[in-house]
Design a protein around this motif. Structure first.
Motif, mmCIF file in Angstrom:
data_model
loop_
_atom_site.group_PDB
_atom_site.id
_atom_site.type_symbol
_atom_site.label_atom_id
_atom_site.label_comp_id
_atom_site.label_asym_id
_atom_site.label_seq_id
_atom_site.Cartn_x
_atom_site.Cartn_y
_atom_site.Cartn_z
ATOM 1 N N LEU A 213 0.830 -1.193 0.000
ATOM 2 C CA LEU A 213 0.000 0.000 0.000
ATOM 3 C C LEU A 213 0.868 1.248 0.000
ATOM 4 C CD1 LEU A 213 -2.982 0.996 0.500
ATOM 5 C CD2 LEU A 213 -2.449 0.899 2.925
ATOM 6 N N ILE B 290 0.018 5.450 0.148
ATOM 7 C CA ILE B 290 -1.041 6.453 0.272
ATOM 8 C C ILE B 290 -0.397 7.828 0.380
ATOM 9 C CG2 ILE B 290 -2.951 7.280 1.700
ATOM 10 C CD1 ILE B 290 -2.999 4.460 2.988
ATOM 11 N N THR C 263 -4.575 3.236 11.773
ATOM 12 C CA THR C 263 -5.744 4.037 11.412
ATOM 13 C C THR C 263 -5.260 5.432 11.063
ATOM 14 O OG1 THR C 263 -7.168 2.807 12.935
ATOM 15 C CG2 THR C 263 -7.970 4.949 12.204
ATOM 16 N N LYS D 141 -8.539 11.061 7.431
ATOM 17 C CA LYS D 141 -8.353 12.126 6.448
ATOM 18 C C LYS D 141 -8.852 13.466 6.988
ATOM 19 C CE LYS D 141 -9.491 8.944 2.706
ATOM 20 N NZ LYS D 141 -10.464 8.694 1.624
ATOM 21 N N ASP E 272 -13.860 1.809 9.748
ATOM 22 C CA ASP E 272 -13.470 1.550 8.365
ATOM 23 C C ASP E 272 -14.456 2.264 7.454
ATOM 24 O OD1 ASP E 272 -12.070 0.622 6.255
ATOM 25 O OD2 ASP E 272 -12.692 -1.463 6.442
ATOM 26 N N ASP F 21 -15.154 5.882 4.573
ATOM 27 C CA ASP F 21 -14.546 6.654 3.483
ATOM 28 C C ASP F 21 -13.587 7.716 3.995
ATOM 29 O OD1 ASP F 21 -15.960 5.206 1.636
ATOM 30 O OD2 ASP F 21 -17.560 6.691 1.426
ATOM 31 N N TYR G 26 -8.410 5.399 6.608
ATOM 32 C CA TYR G 26 -7.718 4.208 6.133
ATOM 33 C C TYR G 26 -7.451 3.360 7.368
ATOM 34 C CZ TYR G 26 -6.599 6.653 1.764
ATOM 35 O OH TYR G 26 -6.663 7.319 0.576
ATOM 36 N N CYS G 27 -7.826 2.093 7.327
ATOM 37 C CA CYS G 27 -7.571 1.164 8.422
ATOM 38 C C CYS G 27 -6.983 -0.107 7.818
ATOM 39 C CB CYS G 27 -8.860 0.833 9.158
ATOM 40 S SG CYS G 27 -9.651 2.272 9.880
ATOM 41 N N PHE G 28 -5.828 -0.493 8.320
ATOM 42 C CA PHE G 28 -5.183 -1.682 7.779
ATOM 43 C C PHE G 28 -4.187 -2.249 8.778
ATOM 44 C CE2 PHE G 28 -2.982 2.122 6.338
ATOM 45 C CZ PHE G 28 -1.643 1.863 6.586
#
Length: 195
Positions: A78, A80, A116, A119, A140, A142, A145-147
């Motif tokens: 990923l 970003i 986490t 934005k 989670d 719009d 971002y959570c991953f």
């Protein structure tokens, strides 16, 4: 105190992950942005009288002056680029007394972080939605971002203030590393386990 003493005497060892960024180490969370200065800026006498509520009240004072941090985030699979008001890198099932806001399927010894990133909202409606989602533990969306990830790098455009709960310096690049099962602690034996 009795339960803690029983754990020390009769508990079992558990090797949990710890995190490192640049030259610093953390066990539970590293965070930047909105509310991260609340734990060390809240006056002790308020904490003594109000407990957890003191943090919430101190945090509410910060809403009118929300700052954001433009950065590039590079993780395993990923990449970003964005403008974020908050970010937390955790190895915990709760943060600040709030359970289930670090993600699903959290394991403290898997060698991965739960990340986490929130934005920057473009209007008051988006800010309200973010706050509502956090209160409802809907992490989670719009706006976030959570991953889960292994080591990763934050490259902010400006220096980034450090750790949650205490001042962690200002960083130009944050190189995160998960040290899998590097800290051994004592935990209670689960009930119904034969020794």
């Amino acid at each position: 105190m009795k339960a803690a003493a029983e754990t020390v005497v009769g508990g079992r060892p558990f090797a949990c992950d710890i995190g490192a960024f640049n030259d610093d180490t953390f066990v539970y969370i590293a965070a930047f942005g909105l509310f991260t200065d609340v734990p060390y800026e809240t006056k002790q006498e308020y904490k003594n009288v109000l407990g957890h509520m003191a943090y919430i009240l101190e945090g509410m004072k910060r809403l009118p002056s929300i700052k954001s941090y433009q950065m590039k985030v590079t993780a395993e699979n990923l990449e970003i680029e964005g403008d974020f008001i908050f970010g937390m890198i955790t190895n915990s099932m709760s943060v600040g007394g709030f359970k289930r806001i670090t993600g699903k399927y959290v394991e403290l010894d898997d060698g991965e972080f739960e990340v986490t990133l929130i934005k920057r909202p473009t209007n008051a409606i988006e800010l309200n939605q973010i706050l509502t989602d956090l209160v409802n533990r809907n992490i989670d969306t719009d706006q976030m971002y959570c991953f889960k990830t292994l080591p990763f790098i934050l490259n902010p455009k400006k220096r980034l203030p450090g750790l949650d709960g205490e001042f962690g310096g200002r960083h130009r690049v944050v190189d995160m590393e998960n040290r899998k099962q590097a800290l051994e602690i004592r935990v209670p034996w689960p009930e119904n386990v034969l020794i």
